[in-house]
Design a protein around this motif. Structure first.
Motif, PDB file in Angstrom:
ATOM      1  N   PRO A 115       0.820  -1.230   0.000  1.00  0.00           N
ATOM      2  CA  PRO A 115       0.000   0.000   0.000  1.00  0.00           C
ATOM      3  C   PRO A 115       0.849   1.272   0.000  1.00  0.00           C
ATOM      4  CG  PRO A 115       0.033  -1.007   2.181  1.00  0.00           C
ATOM      5  CD  PRO A 115       0.821  -1.917   1.302  1.00  0.00           C
ATOM      6  N   GLY A 116       1.591   1.463  -1.081  1.00  0.00           N
ATOM      7  CA  GLY A 116       2.603   2.523  -1.141  1.00  0.00           C
ATOM      8  C   GLY A 116       2.092   3.945  -0.978  1.00  0.00           C
ATOM      9  N   VAL A 131       5.844   8.083  -6.896  1.00  0.00           N
ATOM     10  CA  VAL A 131       5.956   7.078  -7.970  1.00  0.00           C
ATOM     11  C   VAL A 131       5.102   5.896  -7.595  1.00  0.00           C
ATOM     12  CG1 VAL A 131       7.490   5.630  -9.364  1.00  0.00           C
ATOM     13  CG2 VAL A 131       8.440   7.496  -7.997  1.00  0.00           C
ATOM     14  N   GLY A 132       4.298   5.410  -8.510  1.00  0.00           N
ATOM     15  CA  GLY A 132       3.482   4.255  -8.154  1.00  0.00           C
ATOM     16  C   GLY A 132       2.821   3.618  -9.353  1.00  0.00           C
ATOM     17  N   LEU A 133       2.034   2.606  -9.041  1.00  0.00           N
ATOM     18  CA  LEU A 133       1.370   1.799 -10.067  1.00  0.00           C
ATOM     19  C   LEU A 133       0.099   2.497 -10.545  1.00  0.00           C
ATOM     20  CD1 LEU A 133       2.151  -1.486  -8.206  1.00  0.00           C
ATOM     21  CD2 LEU A 133       3.115  -0.719 -10.373  1.00  0.00           C
ATOM     22  N   PRO A 134      -0.461   2.054 -11.658  1.00  0.00           N
ATOM     23  CA  PRO A 134      -1.660   2.724 -12.186  1.00  0.00           C
ATOM     24  C   PRO A 134      -2.783   2.890 -11.162  1.00  0.00           C
ATOM     25  CG  PRO A 134      -0.807   1.164 -13.800  1.00  0.00           C
ATOM     26  CD  PRO A 134       0.029   0.977 -12.562  1.00  0.00           C
ATOM     27  N   LYS A 149      -4.385  17.825  -0.387  1.00  0.00           N
ATOM     28  CA  LYS A 149      -4.222  17.399  -1.786  1.00  0.00           C
ATOM     29  C   LYS A 149      -3.384  18.382  -2.606  1.00  0.00           C
ATOM     30  CE  LYS A 149      -8.631  19.308  -3.291  1.00  0.00           C
ATOM     31  NZ  LYS A 149      -9.953  19.021  -3.839  1.00  0.00           N
ATOM     32  N   GLU A 150      -3.384  19.659  -2.200  1.00  0.00           N
ATOM     33  CA  GLU A 150      -2.613  20.651  -2.957  1.00  0.00           C
ATOM     34  C   GLU A 150      -1.106  20.430  -2.811  1.00  0.00           C
ATOM     35  OE1 GLU A 150      -4.440  21.140  -0.293  1.00  0.00           O
ATOM     36  OE2 GLU A 150      -2.942  21.796   1.153  1.00  0.00           O
ATOM     37  N   LYS A 151      -0.726  19.560  -1.876  1.00  0.00           N
ATOM     38  CA  LYS A 151       0.714  19.285  -1.690  1.00  0.00           C
ATOM     39  C   LYS A 151       1.222  18.213  -2.657  1.00  0.00           C
ATOM     40  CE  LYS A 151       0.490  20.570   3.116  1.00  0.00           C
ATOM     41  NZ  LYS A 151       0.336  20.122   4.476  1.00  0.00           N
ATOM     42  N   ILE A 152       0.308  17.534  -3.314  1.00  0.00           N
ATOM     43  CA  ILE A 152       0.732  16.475  -4.239  1.00  0.00           C
ATOM     44  C   ILE A 152       1.016  17.128  -5.589  1.00  0.00           C
ATOM     45  CG2 ILE A 152       0.083  14.270  -5.292  1.00  0.00           C
ATOM     46  CD1 ILE A 152      -1.978  14.006  -2.942  1.00  0.00           C
ATOM     47  N   LYS A 153       2.278  17.216  -5.962  1.00  0.00           N
ATOM     48  CA  LYS A 153       2.655  18.042  -7.106  1.00  0.00           C
ATOM     49  C   LYS A 153       3.061  17.247  -8.342  1.00  0.00           C
ATOM     50  CE  LYS A 153       1.998  22.092  -5.356  1.00  0.00           C
ATOM     51  NZ  LYS A 153       2.558  22.449  -4.123  1.00  0.00           N
ATOM     52  N   LEU A 154       3.480  16.000  -8.156  1.00  0.00           N
ATOM     53  CA  LEU A 154       3.975  15.241  -9.318  1.00  0.00           C
ATOM     54  C   LEU A 154       3.662  13.760  -9.132  1.00  0.00           C
ATOM     55  CD1 LEU A 154       5.776  14.967 -11.899  1.00  0.00           C
ATOM     56  CD2 LEU A 154       7.728  14.652 -10.348  1.00  0.00           C
ATOM     57  N   LEU A 155       3.040  13.163 -10.149  1.00  0.00           N
ATOM     58  CA  LEU A 155       2.739  11.732 -10.095  1.00  0.00           C
ATOM     59  C   LEU A 155       3.426  11.032 -11.258  1.00  0.00           C
ATOM     60  CD1 LEU A 155      -1.090  11.780  -9.220  1.00  0.00           C
ATOM     61  CD2 LEU A 155       0.852  11.546  -7.664  1.00  0.00           C
TER      62      LEU A 155
END
Ligand SMILES: Cc1cc2nc3c(=O)[nH]c(=O)nc-3n(C[C@H](O)[C@H](O)[C@H](O)COP(=O)(O)OP(=O)(O)OC[C@H]3O[C@@H](n4cnc5c(N)ncnc54)[C@H](O)[C@@H]3O)c2cc1C
Length: 360
Positions: free
Chosen positions: A177-178, A196-199, A219-225
């Motif tokens: 559960p990354g 970095v993670g799976l689909p 959620k605004e802290k998540i900048k790059l997937l």
């Protein structure tokens, strides 16, 4: 971690004409258990655990509520990629358009190889090197990566510098559960998080970013997937099977999949037909229709490029900006992908869609 904040509930149509995403806040963990866990379609992405302190995974197997069930905040149900996935709506919000192709929405596509000699990547070391550039450029202040212990058990890490980033290189073919690493990054005070993670994990985090719900979850802290191509992932029992029948796990340098074989690189190379290890495939993978991590900023895989190169799709403006910057600053080199390579990705992506839709 979850604080009540100002929400947009009740907004039917936002500026720009977007239709409101479903909220389902009346539905909570019992519904998630009934509709996802009990149906054996949980992908163990970790999104529910990351955004609710009351949910844990038991032995990294399935989510469990750790308190008596007395509240319905509904985040687990709203964020789970398996409850509902309004794909077109998420695409419109993230990319400004819907996909017209089985590859998903993308702006450019390349074969990429790291130019850093000390990056020992799974394929071209593209993921590690693109993250290294994004960190150096200040676009992110940490990257949530998946490292492993001596026995190849996945472990998340919040990497804040180049040295710790390199520990994530290499593929761990074990369900884990990354997304919980995003919670760790927020708790560590990171404001600009790369992941970095799976689909399935990218789907979960895109739901976090786009769902209409009344809580502040950061959620605004998540900048790059950065998403990884994925046909399937395996239960931890596969590691026991390999240790009992082939080689001690601490001797393994690398796992890989080539064609129809699962490869174990140790002093010797062991080749295990994928058909032989089918029973270890995660049950939740059977309903997944996303091969190329269609909702990521940048998607990366091995298929489509020659050995020691990675295939990438840059999907968002930010994704393209990172690839361009990483080339200019000497982190990676890029070249065109041959038609044959793209044809192979297309075939695999179509196959995954067909089998996932059939099993759903
Ligand atoms: C379970 C799984 C299945 C895959 N299936 C396919 C496939 O069918 N076809 C294909 O072309 N490519 C597949 N890949 C992707 C491929 O194995 C490489 O990860 C990709 O090509 C990137 O290589 P790289 O050298 O650029 O990355 P590297 O620079 O080596 O970096 C790898 C990154 O992957 C992350 N990572 C490793 N294991 C996991 C994990 N279990 N969960 C989340 N993140 C992880 C690490 O954090 C690291 O940042 C799969 C990857 C995984 C984890």
């Amino acid at each position: 971690m979850i604080k009540k904040g100002v929400g947009k509930m009740g907004t039917e149509v936002e500026a720009g004409g977007y239709v409101k995403l479903p909220t389902f806040l009346e539905q909570g963990f019992l519904d998630l258990k009934r509709e996802v866990v009990a149906k054996r379609i949980c992908c163990l992405c970790g999104t529910c655990v990351a955004f609710c302190d009351k949910i844990k995974t038991v032995d990294a197997v399935e989510p469990e509520f750790v308190e008596d069930y007395d509240t319905v905040c509904g985040l687990c149900y709203a964020f789970c990629p398996r409850t509902f996935l309004p794909l077109s709506e998420i695409e419109r919000r993230i990319f400004g358009e819907e996909q017209k192709d089985v590859f998903g929405v993308y702006r450019s596509c390349y074969a990429v190889r790291s130019k850093k000699e000390d990056v020992k990547g799974q394929d071209g070391g593209a993921v590690t090197s693109l993250l290294a550039y994004a960190l150096e450029a200040g676009m992110i202040d940490c990257a949530v990566i998946t490292t492993s212990d001596d026995h190849w058990k996945p472990v998340t890490k919040v990497a804040k510098n180049y040295e710790s980033l390199k520990e994530g290189a290499g593929t761990k073919y074990t369900l884990y559960p990354g997304v919980v690493g995003v919670k760790e990054a927020m708790e560590a005070g990171c404001e600009n998080i790369g992941f970095v993670g799976l689909p399935c994990q990218i789907q979960g985090l895109r739901k976090v970013q786009t769902a209409e719900q009344p809580y502040e979850v950061g959620k605004e802290k998540i900048k790059l997937l950065i998403g990884l191509f994925c046909m399937e992932n395996f239960k931890a029992d596969l590691l026991d099977f390999i240790a009992n029948n082939y080689v001690k796990l601490e001797k393994v340098r690398k796992f890989d999949i080539k064609g129809k074989d699962f490869l174990v690189h140790a002093d010797e190379k062991h080749s295990i037909p994928l058909d032989e290890i089918k029973k270890y495939v995660g049950e939740g993978c059977s309903v997944c229709v996303d091969y190329t991590a269609e909702l990521a900023d940048i998607s990366v895989g091995s298929v489509g490029s020659e050995d020691a190169w990675s295939t990438i799709f840059a999907r968002t403006e930010r994704g393209e900006e990172i690839v361009r910057g990483a080339v200019e600053k000497g982190y990676v080199e890029v070249k065109e992908i041959e038609k044959k390579g793209l044809g192979l990705i297309r075939r695999l992506a179509e196959n995954k869609r067909k089998s996932g839709e059939k099993d759903y």
